[in-house]
Write a protein that holds these residues in place. Structure first.
Motif, mmCIF file in Angstrom:
data_model
loop_
_atom_site.group_PDB
_atom_site.id
_atom_site.type_symbol
_atom_site.label_atom_id
_atom_site.label_comp_id
_atom_site.label_asym_id
_atom_site.label_seq_id
_atom_site.Cartn_x
_atom_site.Cartn_y
_atom_site.Cartn_z
ATOM 1 N N ARG B 38 0.841 -1.201 0.000
ATOM 2 C CA ARG B 38 0.000 0.000 0.000
ATOM 3 C C ARG B 38 0.876 1.251 0.000
ATOM 4 O O ARG B 38 2.039 1.219 0.397
ATOM 5 C CB ARG B 38 -0.945 0.006 1.190
ATOM 6 C CG ARG B 38 -0.275 0.208 2.547
ATOM 7 C CD ARG B 38 -1.317 0.117 3.662
ATOM 8 N NE ARG B 38 -0.717 0.294 4.987
ATOM 9 C CZ ARG B 38 -1.400 0.164 6.121
ATOM 10 N NH1 ARG B 38 -2.697 -0.138 6.098
ATOM 11 N NH2 ARG B 38 -0.782 0.345 7.280
ATOM 12 N N ALA B 40 0.302 5.308 1.032
ATOM 13 C CA ALA B 40 -0.490 6.446 1.483
ATOM 14 C C ALA B 40 -0.106 7.678 0.671
ATOM 15 O O ALA B 40 1.008 7.749 0.126
ATOM 16 C CB ALA B 40 -0.252 6.687 2.971
ATOM 17 N N GLU B 89 -5.590 5.539 9.302
ATOM 18 C CA GLU B 89 -4.222 5.391 8.797
ATOM 19 C C GLU B 89 -4.070 4.259 7.776
ATOM 20 O O GLU B 89 -2.988 4.072 7.217
ATOM 21 C CB GLU B 89 -3.224 5.192 9.945
ATOM 22 C CG GLU B 89 -3.521 4.034 10.865
ATOM 23 C CD GLU B 89 -4.274 4.472 12.120
ATOM 24 O OE1 GLU B 89 -5.126 5.387 12.030
ATOM 25 O OE2 GLU B 89 -4.008 3.872 13.197
ATOM 26 N N THR B 91 -5.781 4.369 5.080
ATOM 27 C CA THR B 91 -6.073 5.046 3.819
ATOM 28 C C THR B 91 -4.856 5.017 2.909
ATOM 29 O O THR B 91 -3.763 5.461 3.296
ATOM 30 C CB THR B 91 -6.501 6.505 4.074
ATOM 31 O OG1 THR B 91 -7.742 6.523 4.773
ATOM 32 C CG2 THR B 91 -6.644 7.270 2.769
ATOM 33 N N ALA B 92 -5.028 4.469 1.704
ATOM 34 C CA ALA B 92 -3.905 4.303 0.782
ATOM 35 C C ALA B 92 -4.392 3.709 -0.528
ATOM 36 O O ALA B 92 -5.528 3.225 -0.617
ATOM 37 C CB ALA B 92 -2.849 3.362 1.382
#
Lengths: 106, 122
Positions: B38, B40, B89, B91-92
């Motif tokens: 991932r 961000a 956190e 989120t990516a």
């Protein structure tokens, strides 16, 4: 976890110039080291693995060197398509990436 | 030709679950080690989960351990990442990635999909 630190954070270069990007690992990773190029809106693209082996289709102007804790990516003569963000990665242990070096036009 | 296509991303609330998928073509997922990585916004990539080519082991980043599960369906040639107890956190953009070597976990993340965006927000 092995930390990877890239420098500089940004590099301004003119087309045709040579660019050198550096990475340092927090402990020795041998040659388990890779470099990636990322352009906006695209995934990272593998350029170099095993510290110095170019991935398939990568131009010869890209070269990687180093071992242990210090590594360098050199672009011998920067082309317009080379302006991008470059990430380094160690994969000796759980793979970790650096925070990137942005190469932009001077 | 190797192709990886992710789907399933979206906007979800903290504490909820989501499953993202990766359909592979040009190779079979039971012959390669597959990973989810991932990224961000404005940050470097982060490896979050790995499934070995023979499915003998699965590995997770500490940041997602006990919350995320990687799996695969050979009949669909698809790899999944099931995410629970999502946090802001997380989120990516989530990328599906294939190892360079067949039948061996080389650690070289050679092939990447275009990614699917997961936004965790209230």
């Amino acid at each position: 976890e092995i930390a990877v630190t890239q420098s500089p954070a940004a590099l301004s270069v003119s087309p045709g110039d040579r660019a050198s990007l550096s990475c340092r690992a927090s402990q020795s990773v041998g040659n388990y080291f890779a470099w990636f190029q990322q352009k906006p809106g695209q995934p990272p693209r593998l350029l170099i693995y095993s510290a110095s082996t170019r991935a398939t289709g990568v131009p010869a102007r890209f070269s990687g060197s180093g071992s242990g804790t210090e590594f360098t990516l050199t672009i011998s003569s920067l082309q317009s398509e080379d302006f991008a963000v470059y990430y380094c990665q160690q994969y000796k242990m759980w793979p970790t990436f650096g925070q990137g070096t942005k190469v932009d036009m001077k | 030709q190797v192709h990886l296509e992710e789907s399933g991303g979206g906007v979800v609330q903290p504490g909820t679950s989501l499953r993202v998928s990766c359909v592979a073509s040009g190779f079979t997922v039971n012959r390669y080690t597959m990973s989810w990585v991932r990224q961000a916004p404005g940050k470097g990539p982060e490896l979050v989960a790995v499934i070995l080519y023979d499915e003998s082991k699965k590995f997770y980043a500490d940041s997602v351990k006990d919350r995320f599960t990687i799996s695969r369906d050979i009949s669909q040639n698809t790899v999944f990442l099931h995410m629970t107890s999502l946090r802001t956190e997380d989120t990516a953009v989530y990328y599906c990635v294939r190892d360079r070597e067949e039948g061996y976990a080389s650690g070289v993340t050679a092939y990447w999909g275009q990614g699917t965006l997961v936004i965790v927000s209230s």
